[in-house]
Design a protein around this motif. Structure first.
Motif, PDB file in Angstrom:
ATOM      1  N   LEU A 107       0.787  -1.233   0.000  1.00 47.30           N
ATOM      2  CA  LEU A 107       0.000   0.000   0.000  1.00 47.30           C
ATOM      3  C   LEU A 107       0.820   1.284   0.000  1.00 47.30           C
ATOM      4  O   LEU A 107       0.279   2.367  -0.221  1.00 47.30           O
ATOM      5  CB  LEU A 107      -0.919   0.019   1.229  1.00 47.30           C
ATOM      6  N   HIS A 136      11.807  -1.977   4.208  1.00 53.35           N
ATOM      7  CA  HIS A 136      10.828  -0.937   3.866  1.00 53.35           C
ATOM      8  C   HIS A 136      10.181  -0.311   5.103  1.00 53.35           C
ATOM      9  O   HIS A 136       9.194   0.389   4.990  1.00 53.35           O
ATOM     10  CB  HIS A 136       9.743  -1.525   2.938  1.00 53.35           C
ATOM     11  N   GLU A 174       4.351   5.669   5.086  1.00 45.87           N
ATOM     12  CA  GLU A 174       3.169   5.994   4.288  1.00 45.87           C
ATOM     13  C   GLU A 174       2.002   5.077   4.655  1.00 45.87           C
ATOM     14  O   GLU A 174       0.897   5.217   4.136  1.00 45.87           O
ATOM     15  CB  GLU A 174       3.491   5.878   2.786  1.00 45.87           C
TER      16      GLU A 174
ATOM     17  N   HIS B  80       7.560  -3.896 -15.030  1.00 49.39           N
ATOM     18  CA  HIS B  80       7.421  -2.590 -14.392  1.00 49.39           C
ATOM     19  C   HIS B  80       5.987  -2.094 -14.416  1.00 49.39           C
ATOM     20  O   HIS B  80       5.155  -2.615 -15.141  1.00 49.39           O
ATOM     21  CB  HIS B  80       8.308  -1.565 -15.099  1.00 49.39           C
ATOM     22  N   GLY B  81       5.751  -1.054 -13.636  1.00 48.49           N
ATOM     23  CA  GLY B  81       4.480  -0.343 -13.738  1.00 48.49           C
ATOM     24  C   GLY B  81       3.650  -0.222 -12.488  1.00 48.49           C
ATOM     25  O   GLY B  81       2.823   0.682 -12.404  1.00 48.49           O
ATOM     26  N   GLU B  83       3.995   0.899  -9.479  1.00 56.23           N
ATOM     27  CA  GLU B  83       3.944   2.151  -8.736  1.00 56.23           C
ATOM     28  C   GLU B  83       3.128   3.204  -9.496  1.00 56.23           C
ATOM     29  O   GLU B  83       2.448   4.036  -8.904  1.00 56.23           O
ATOM     30  CB  GLU B  83       5.367   2.690  -8.478  1.00 56.23           C
ATOM     31  N   GLY B  84       3.228   3.149 -10.830  1.00 54.02           N
ATOM     32  CA  GLY B  84       2.440   4.085 -11.640  1.00 54.02           C
ATOM     33  C   GLY B  84       0.954   3.818 -11.492  1.00 54.02           C
ATOM     34  O   GLY B  84       0.144   4.745 -11.402  1.00 54.02           O
ATOM     35  N   ARG B  86      -0.430   2.553  -8.883  1.00 52.44           N
ATOM     36  CA  ARG B  86      -0.800   2.985  -7.524  1.00 52.44           C
ATOM     37  C   ARG B  86      -1.033   4.492  -7.449  1.00 52.44           C
ATOM     38  O   ARG B  86      -1.865   4.962  -6.665  1.00 52.44           O
ATOM     39  CB  ARG B  86       0.273   2.561  -6.521  1.00 52.44           C
ATOM     40  N   GLU B  87      -0.311   5.219  -8.267  1.00 52.30           N
ATOM     41  CA  GLU B  87      -0.558   6.674  -8.303  1.00 52.30           C
ATOM     42  C   GLU B  87      -1.870   6.962  -9.018  1.00 52.30           C
ATOM     43  O   GLU B  87      -2.687   7.771  -8.582  1.00 52.30           O
ATOM     44  CB  GLU B  87       0.556   7.388  -9.077  1.00 52.30           C
ATOM     45  N   LEU B  88      -2.062   6.273 -10.133  1.00 52.53           N
ATOM     46  CA  LEU B  88      -3.191   6.578 -11.011  1.00 52.53           C
ATOM     47  C   LEU B  88      -4.531   6.229 -10.380  1.00 52.53           C
ATOM     48  O   LEU B  88      -5.526   6.933 -10.576  1.00 52.53           O
ATOM     49  CB  LEU B  88      -3.005   5.789 -12.308  1.00 52.53           C
ATOM     50  N   VAL B  94      -1.874  -4.926  -6.898  1.00 53.85           N
ATOM     51  CA  VAL B  94      -0.889  -5.917  -6.456  1.00 53.85           C
ATOM     52  C   VAL B  94      -0.299  -6.586  -7.691  1.00 53.85           C
ATOM     53  O   VAL B  94      -1.021  -6.998  -8.596  1.00 53.85           O
ATOM     54  CB  VAL B  94      -1.510  -6.985  -5.531  1.00 53.85           C
ATOM     55  N   ALA B 131      10.711  -4.032  -4.309  1.00 54.78           N
ATOM     56  CA  ALA B 131       9.560  -4.394  -3.478  1.00 54.78           C
ATOM     57  C   ALA B 131       9.982  -4.664  -2.042  1.00 54.78           C
ATOM     58  O   ALA B 131       9.137  -4.883  -1.175  1.00 54.78           O
ATOM     59  CB  ALA B 131       8.860  -5.627  -4.055  1.00 54.78           C
ATOM     60  N   THR B 219      -4.313   1.865  -1.398  1.00 63.17           N
ATOM     61  CA  THR B 219      -3.017   2.533  -1.513  1.00 63.17           C
ATOM     62  C   THR B 219      -2.980   3.846  -0.739  1.00 63.17           C
ATOM     63  O   THR B 219      -3.917   4.642  -0.777  1.00 63.17           O
ATOM     64  CB  THR B 219      -2.737   2.848  -2.997  1.00 63.17           C
ATOM     65  N   SER B 224       4.524   9.248  -1.957  1.00 70.41           N
ATOM     66  CA  SER B 224       4.959   8.476  -3.121  1.00 70.41           C
ATOM     67  C   SER B 224       3.858   8.171  -4.129  1.00 70.41           C
ATOM     68  O   SER B 224       4.052   8.367  -5.330  1.00 70.41           O
ATOM     69  CB  SER B 224       5.592   7.148  -2.699  1.00 70.41           C
ATOM     70  N   TYR B 225       2.752   7.678  -3.691  1.00 77.30           N
ATOM     71  CA  TYR B 225       1.708   7.234  -4.620  1.00 77.30           C
ATOM     72  C   TYR B 225       0.530   8.220  -4.703  1.00 77.30           C
ATOM     73  O   TYR B 225      -0.580   7.831  -5.053  1.00 77.30           O
ATOM     74  CB  TYR B 225       1.213   5.837  -4.248  1.00 77.30           C
TER      75      TYR B 225
ATOM     76  N   TRP C  48       6.008   8.117 -10.692  1.00 83.94           N
ATOM     77  CA  TRP C  48       6.190   6.897 -11.457  1.00 83.94           C
ATOM     78  C   TRP C  48       5.283   6.799 -12.678  1.00 83.94           C
ATOM     79  O   TRP C  48       5.699   6.312 -13.713  1.00 83.94           O
ATOM     80  CB  TRP C  48       5.901   5.676 -10.552  1.00 83.94           C
ATOM     81  N   TYR C  49       4.085   7.232 -12.538  1.00 86.03           N
ATOM     82  CA  TYR C  49       3.137   7.176 -13.656  1.00 86.03           C
ATOM     83  C   TYR C  49       3.730   7.940 -14.830  1.00 86.03           C
ATOM     84  O   TYR C  49       3.865   7.411 -15.937  1.00 86.03           O
ATOM     85  CB  TYR C  49       1.824   7.780 -13.177  1.00 86.03           C
ATOM     86  N   PHE C  52       6.944   6.062 -16.266  1.00 87.38           N
ATOM     87  CA  PHE C  52       6.760   4.914 -17.158  1.00 87.38           C
ATOM     88  C   PHE C  52       6.242   5.344 -18.530  1.00 87.38           C
ATOM     89  O   PHE C  52       6.581   4.744 -19.545  1.00 87.38           O
ATOM     90  CB  PHE C  52       5.840   3.876 -16.508  1.00 87.38           C
ATOM     91  N   ARG C 119       7.583  14.210  -4.061  1.00 86.15           N
ATOM     92  CA  ARG C 119       7.180  12.897  -4.550  1.00 86.15           C
ATOM     93  C   ARG C 119       8.249  12.241  -5.427  1.00 86.15           C
ATOM     94  O   ARG C 119       8.163  11.050  -5.713  1.00 86.15           O
ATOM     95  CB  ARG C 119       5.845  12.949  -5.265  1.00 86.15           C
TER      96      ARG C 119
END
Lengths: 240, 240, 240, 240, 240, 240
Positions: A107, A136, A174, B80-81, B83-84, B86-88, B94, B131, B219, B224-225, C48-49, C52, C119
């Motif tokens: 998360l 982490h 976080e 990859h991807g 974290e992106g 998680r932001e979006l 997961v 991770a 999230t 970060s996210y 990150w979004y 990528f 961020r």
């Protein structure tokens, strides 16, 4: 029908009930949660001395675990014993320390723990390290409240928790993990006061055990967690 | 009623179906699994070049995710991807790489991964490292089979998998993770041939997403996210 | 005669020009610097979004790199994609994040980074970690200014940079790296105000690429960065 | 006159005597070594389950430690409990695992451990890790002999030890530590057969305890090892 | 009868005497401590430049070590040279930096160092790191006093030491190590003013050397510390 | 016009010439390379004892460095001294060990080193670790040839190098670094026989020094590498 046992690390039955109740909210309708309290040990575990006594008491209890139990939640945050339970049993064993970290890491980029007393901080750090999850962890903060004080004054507990949570967030957390089984349910009261997800390890562990059972996954019996060798083991009898 | 999307990292629909089918076995009866295949990208992801293309394709797809989806499984092992995503999104995300490691770490002291081709090994290592889960990884071995070859000859795949699994076990793995979304279901065929639990990341991730949704955890949007900042973003139009 | 391309991670051409101009100051008289701006992607990369999306846009651009280019500077601080470029191309690829750290580590026992927004900090940390260079990083501080704000008010930028630099120095940094391609050239303005060397990653990367070309060194094609496998890859066409 | 107790982790008195005898050779003429065997627990400790039982048994025993004891050697290689003993007591506590590593690290760049059975390897690794001493450990090898087999056939034990020692040396060990209290004294038999120093943790720990007492140094009571909090603790009585 | 040499890293004889006197308090009645001061080098070592000069001066001195010396204490906190001494000699060599950490780690979960000037901090960190002992070091703080100032004003030194010690304790240190050979004996003056054990590395190293000699343990000559190869080595003659 | 000094760690002038010649190939036409050989020290450095002597000899030499030198290459692979040179001088100092790793890390995911004798391996590892560059080092292999043997039989040297390089590649190296200044130029002979880039640290360091000078970057004088404090320092005079 699945039966999961929530095993308290300490002898305070009210805490076992709190944890079991929280676990019930986390599992499916077909899963029964059984509360198990060791018959000896420590009233609360705060420090290594208590932890090693509690670990033995829990393992002693697990020697006579009912055969219909399908999985174990070890409810002691930062307490020892899980590897011993994994050797002893053939069913999955998940401890609330690692469980809360496992979910927290999904998360947020970093997580923090808010626990009881300062002396627990190093022990929790060691538990997360041996679980492979310390990397982490941004912060472990304490509320200054002892394990058995957690219930005494819910308002004071929530305030102390929030203050410690804010310190952990300032250090990069976080997500926040409740750092004591006795805090189970507290997340409902602090959720609105912290800007991050708050995770209860009891709920996390119960759900993870349920998941493992459903996927017919259990402890590897190759090497580290192989069944204990046959040998003489003796618990204290008359002298205690 | 919960709806979880399994999002393939590549454009090969049959692989999305395989993954979604495996995910369905892992979730409860009230949970629906939706299969999502990016409309562009790579037929299979083997290497960083492919991985970065697939990450963008997946994020592009997620920009138009149906609003009734409650959680995402990113089905690309080592890709990859996440974290992106998680932001979006505001819903849990997961990825199957981390998911398989999270469950594996509850079952053995060290785990291993068996993947497709050698060139994927470093990438998977980096994924597990970011991770926070690399510390308990004893070995990442490859079968030498490409992603799209996994289905071609089930017997050869199982044999190669078992051989690589044995190499990982010799290096200390006590649990093996399937290192490719396309291997979903393979655990049924190799289970009897390896002395350790075998974990499918698709099943693991689906169950973890379901758990997070049930516990109303998602999230962290702190730092970060946090949601992506408003700005000009443009996908390729006519020129491609 | 050598030709090096500075490839912006974002679509803001003025930033590509700033970076290319800075690169020209860092290379020899026989080296030409070519500025390349992706034709799609993000106006600025913050998170990150964005990263990528930018990585894919850059790789898409590199698929059609002129054949007379001898080396690449990836101008996105903390952004993804360099390993993909290394697979795709046979010429050296150096990213400004790693380049600034490589030079910084020759000048002080520990270095720090001053970047744009908070961020970006975690992302830069991950980039340095996967580059194997995080161990000597004492601090990553942010100015609070977005990528596109960097140019808006040069005095405010310099002030914010110096304040953040002082925080990094207080945490042990003995060298400071500019944490954004858009900061290229800023070192001239803050040099007198900080007691440590200030490194621009664009200049560092350009010089490193030039060095590699001169020494006839290029990316290893054994294993990790081997050429991408032949397969179907499709960029978005009409739908976007 | 100084009195040091060698506390066996298991209930096998002959092993306590072996260890105490070896400790006597390592201390000065004014130091008396007292042998203490827990009155319950495990006949031998091989694995975490045994280890946690032994830790509690040892702590139980230490609750009634004679007041004239000036220091403790915890004689269980890789076994748990030392931090609990440090909380409980005001006198120095040294465990043979850490002691052998501390001395080994003064004699070679890397050290190895040769222990009993394979399942002990992970546990010893964890013990060294929590002691902060794992970084210079090149290898932990096992002889395949159980704790209680060590004495049975001295020639076979020496042969197995030498073979395992050579494997550890091949992996970079320049010093070898005996990985079991029951091996105390074995170094005399293998010394000529291995090209490196061989260290017995019992001797090492006894000498370290003696040194700490002489320098009037004892466990820090600030924070981690502070005296246990007053609370209800109960050992098993009739039920066991 | 055992003879141990305390070898100063610098040329200030009064410091060698201080260290040797402290060492005498730490060894048994049958052990003689010999003080050795290099005939050239630096009056005090503060920084790497000084440290490398001192390392060579010490090794030069050790080339002509009397043959009746049974072990060496290298008395320079954070200074270089111990591995060279281990190659050159067949007798045990213990440096005060590692010695104080080794003992400190037996007394608390984390330790700290209080040293002279700020510039020594990084060097001490590197020394502990190469000794494999940095992991449990919570803090290295400086008093701001140069090596030769330590004796000048005992009250000021004690005050500065206590203040720095408190800073280290606030950062998690549970034991404090004196971070300079010239501080030997200071622990007597600050002991009552800090709530943690205070360790003098000279005393620690002398005791450890004595222990190694008693146990007939000495440096491994396999690989890293093998005797130096025969070759031409020339010290400066007329030109200096 | 720039003048860079290549400073040999040993006294063998032919090796200084070899290194200087290689450096000349790596720098621009306006840069002059000056060869500097210490006037005392070791004929070759193999081990820590030699290394500490060589470090002092080099620092002694640098005390009288001509004032027109703009940068220093320390030509000793794995040898000590660079931090001392950074304190002493105001011009950039780059050591060939770190330089080769810095460049290697831009070309492959992991790199390896092929060096002279086995005893140098640990020392090189420590040098890379203190440089913050060990994390991406997959292997350090030795050829078994001493430093002064490298030139004796070029064919045998190339064969031994290739064999060791193949061992390093089998352990994950994707780039190989020449692990001895005396190997400078060898890369031309082995390039066709190994499937990876081969990096000469002398060339790498010379180019890096040139780059730093061009960018008007030099050692940070804040804290760690501040100028040495004024004090009495004495080199050996008549006695040697």
């Amino acid at each position: 029908m699945m039966r999961i046992a929530v095993v308290n690390c300490n002898t305070t039955e009210s805490m076992t009930e709190t944890a079991a109740a929280r676990a019930r909210l986390a599992v499916g309708p077909d899963t029964t949660v059984v509360a198990i309290t060791p018959s000896w040990g420590v009233a609360s575990a705060e420090g290594w001395y208590d932890s090693f006594i509690s670990a033995a008491a829990v393992l002693h209890t697990l020697e006579r675990l009912p055969s219909d139990i399908g999985g174990i939640v070890m409810a002691g945050f930062g307490e020892h014993g899980r590897e011993g339970a994994r050797e002893l049993l053939d069913i999955p064993v998940v401890d609330i320390t690692e469980a809360s970290a496992h979910l927290a890491m999904l998360l947020g980029r970093r997580y923090g723990v808010v626990t009881t007393v300062r002396r627990a901080v190093g022990q929790i750090e060691d538990s997360l390290m041996s679980a492979g999850l310390l990397g982490h962890c941004a912060a472990i903060e304490d509320t200054g409240l002892g394990v058995l004080e957690i219930d005494a004054d819910p308002l004071a507990t929530a305030d102390a928790f929030v203050a410690a949570g804010e310190r952990a967030i300032a250090r990069g957390a976080e997500v926040i993990c409740l750092g004591c089984a006795g805090m189970a349910g507290l997340e409902e009261h602090v959720r609105d006061r912290l800007p991050v997800p708050v995770i209860d390890g009891v709920a996390a562990a119960a759900a993870l055990v349920e998941t493992l059972i459903r996927q017919r996954l259990t402890t590897s019996k190759l090497d580290s967690y192989a069944r204990p060798l046959a040998k003489a083991r003796r618990w204290p009898g008359a002298d205690g």
